[in-house]
Design a protein around this motif. Sequence first.
Motif, PDB file in Angstrom:
ATOM      1  N   SER A 270       6.523 -37.060  28.195  1.00  0.00           N
ATOM      2  CA  SER A 270       5.320 -36.312  28.812  1.00  0.00           C
ATOM      3  C   SER A 270       6.220 -36.264  30.486  1.00  0.00           C
ATOM      4  CB  SER A 270       3.790 -37.486  28.767  1.00  0.00           C
ATOM      5  OG  SER A 270       3.379 -36.757  30.346  1.00  0.00           O
ATOM      6  N   PRO A 271       6.334 -34.889  30.299  1.00  0.00           N
ATOM      7  CA  PRO A 271       7.347 -34.841  31.969  1.00  0.00           C
ATOM      8  C   PRO A 271       6.897 -35.168  32.661  1.00  0.00           C
ATOM      9  CG  PRO A 271       6.663 -32.744  30.274  1.00  0.00           C
ATOM     10  CD  PRO A 271       5.976 -33.957  29.872  1.00  0.00           C
ATOM     11  N   GLY A 272       5.087 -35.201  33.016  1.00  0.00           N
ATOM     12  CA  GLY A 272       4.382 -34.925  34.512  1.00  0.00           C
ATOM     13  C   GLY A 272       5.275 -33.739  35.355  1.00  0.00           C
ATOM     14  N   PRO A 273       4.962 -33.396  36.531  1.00  0.00           N
ATOM     15  CA  PRO A 273       5.141 -31.756  37.007  1.00  0.00           C
ATOM     16  C   PRO A 273       6.508 -31.867  37.435  1.00  0.00           C
ATOM     17  CG  PRO A 273       3.431 -33.107  38.272  1.00  0.00           C
ATOM     18  CD  PRO A 273       4.243 -34.163  37.462  1.00  0.00           C
ATOM     19  N   VAL A 274       6.673 -30.253  36.343  1.00  0.00           N
ATOM     20  CA  VAL A 274       8.774 -29.735  36.390  1.00  0.00           C
ATOM     21  C   VAL A 274       8.495 -28.454  36.766  1.00  0.00           C
ATOM     22  CG1 VAL A 274      10.304 -29.406  34.708  1.00  0.00           C
ATOM     23  CG2 VAL A 274       8.505 -31.678  34.527  1.00  0.00           C
ATOM     24  N   ARG A 275       9.765 -28.028  37.365  1.00  0.00           N
ATOM     25  CA  ARG A 275       9.545 -27.182  38.287  1.00  0.00           C
ATOM     26  C   ARG A 275       9.599 -25.816  36.984  1.00  0.00           C
ATOM     27  NH1 ARG A 275      14.645 -26.517  41.996  1.00  0.00           N
ATOM     28  NH2 ARG A 275      13.959 -28.447  42.457  1.00  0.00           N
TER      29      ARG A 275
ATOM     30  N   HIS B  63       8.268 -21.942  34.295  1.00  0.00           N
ATOM     31  CA  HIS B  63       7.220 -20.919  34.447  1.00  0.00           C
ATOM     32  C   HIS B  63       5.630 -20.898  34.238  1.00  0.00           C
ATOM     33  CE1 HIS B  63      11.226 -18.807  34.852  1.00  0.00           C
ATOM     34  NE2 HIS B  63      10.173 -17.698  34.665  1.00  0.00           N
ATOM     35  N   MET B  64       5.752 -22.677  32.829  1.00  0.00           N
ATOM     36  CA  MET B  64       4.664 -22.837  33.532  1.00  0.00           C
ATOM     37  C   MET B  64       3.959 -22.937  33.687  1.00  0.00           C
ATOM     38  SD  MET B  64       2.514 -25.201  29.239  1.00  0.00           S
ATOM     39  CE  MET B  64       3.570 -24.273  28.713  1.00  0.00           C
ATOM     40  N   ARG B  65       4.534 -24.544  34.900  1.00  0.00           N
ATOM     41  CA  ARG B  65       3.559 -24.678  35.788  1.00  0.00           C
ATOM     42  C   ARG B  65       3.679 -24.134  36.655  1.00  0.00           C
ATOM     43  NH1 ARG B  65       0.908 -29.672  37.119  1.00  0.00           N
ATOM     44  NH2 ARG B  65       1.212 -29.990  39.497  1.00  0.00           N
ATOM     45  N   ALA B  66       4.011 -23.164  37.137  1.00  0.00           N
ATOM     46  CA  ALA B  66       3.909 -22.113  38.075  1.00  0.00           C
ATOM     47  C   ALA B  66       2.818 -20.834  38.105  1.00  0.00           C
ATOM     48  CB  ALA B  66       5.177 -20.969  38.154  1.00  0.00           C
ATOM     49  N   ALA B  67       2.439 -21.046  37.021  1.00  0.00           N
ATOM     50  CA  ALA B  67       1.616 -20.190  35.988  1.00  0.00           C
ATOM     51  C   ALA B  67       0.113 -20.644  35.868  1.00  0.00           C
ATOM     52  CB  ALA B  67       1.681 -19.975  35.079  1.00  0.00           C
TER      53      ALA B  67
ATOM     54  N   ASP C 104       4.751 -24.964  45.687  1.00  0.00           N
ATOM     55  CA  ASP C 104       5.762 -25.143  46.252  1.00  0.00           C
ATOM     56  C   ASP C 104       6.445 -25.483  45.331  1.00  0.00           C
ATOM     57  OD1 ASP C 104       8.259 -24.868  47.473  1.00  0.00           O
ATOM     58  OD2 ASP C 104       7.847 -26.230  48.944  1.00  0.00           O
ATOM     59  N   ALA C 105       7.191 -24.804  44.214  1.00  0.00           N
ATOM     60  CA  ALA C 105       8.183 -25.650  43.662  1.00  0.00           C
ATOM     61  C   ALA C 105       9.508 -26.178  43.802  1.00  0.00           C
ATOM     62  CB  ALA C 105       8.426 -24.139  42.366  1.00  0.00           C
ATOM     63  N   ASP C 106      10.086 -26.160  44.417  1.00  0.00           N
ATOM     64  CA  ASP C 106      10.979 -26.748  45.307  1.00  0.00           C
ATOM     65  C   ASP C 106      10.575 -28.354  45.645  1.00  0.00           C
ATOM     66  OD1 ASP C 106      12.247 -24.746  45.531  1.00  0.00           O
ATOM     67  OD2 ASP C 106      12.116 -23.960  47.357  1.00  0.00           O
TER      68      ASP C 106
END
Length: 246
Positions: free
Chosen positions: A186-191, A193-197, A203-205
């Motif tokens: 379970s990676p948690g929030p990561v930068r 494309h899926m997270r951005a969608a 803020d991806a940074d």
Amino acid sequence: MSDLLKGRLALVTGASRGIGRATAVALAEAGAHVIAVARTVGALEDLDDEIREKGGAATLVPLDIKDGDGIDRLGYTLFERYGKLDILIGNAGALGAISPLGHIEPKDWDNVFAVNVTANWRLIRSFDPLLRKSDAGRAIFITSGAAWKSTAYWGLYAATKAALNSMVATYAAETVNSPIRANLFSPGPVRTHMRAAAMPGEDADTLPHPSSIAPSILKLASPDLTETGQVYEMRQARFLSFRAPE
């Protein structure tokens, strides 16, 4: 390059971008030969260039993970060529609609389950015999904290990840007396494309890059790993039993 996984054969789905691509590169840097599976030929070729620049080796497999017969053919090809598989990374995933359950189109529902659940079952079905031929078969599937939550509008994605978790835990129980160790990551929030969608205003940074996640996945691929049927929670940097992360 290192010798951590020298001589190991590793297959990664969804290898053309995000966590899958970063994991494929990290596996190659650790000495594994990578079977990189994804739909996009151009992105796979870019991955191959990066792996070669780092002194690694990969075999590219353009394949839609929903093609179950194609997965079977790949399993047979690997059996003929290598006779085993040491590491399976089930990374490919689909987000689907972030929507009230009653508004989800049946086609979208079926597609996300096909990618996130059925395809991973086909991977287990096709590659279990090859993992059993390894002296230390490792099966690692990417999950999400959404599986343990009942967040409004996330029902489709959460349901698929909950099903994946149960399936992998069952596979671990079935292989506990074999050389196979099957776990969830379970990676948690990561930068990605899926997270951005899913979170277009975020803020991806502020999120970790997939390359910072990959080394932890490699720990689960180690021949020395003893844990099975567990969840490695990236943010806590530890294994948890098959239950909701704290």
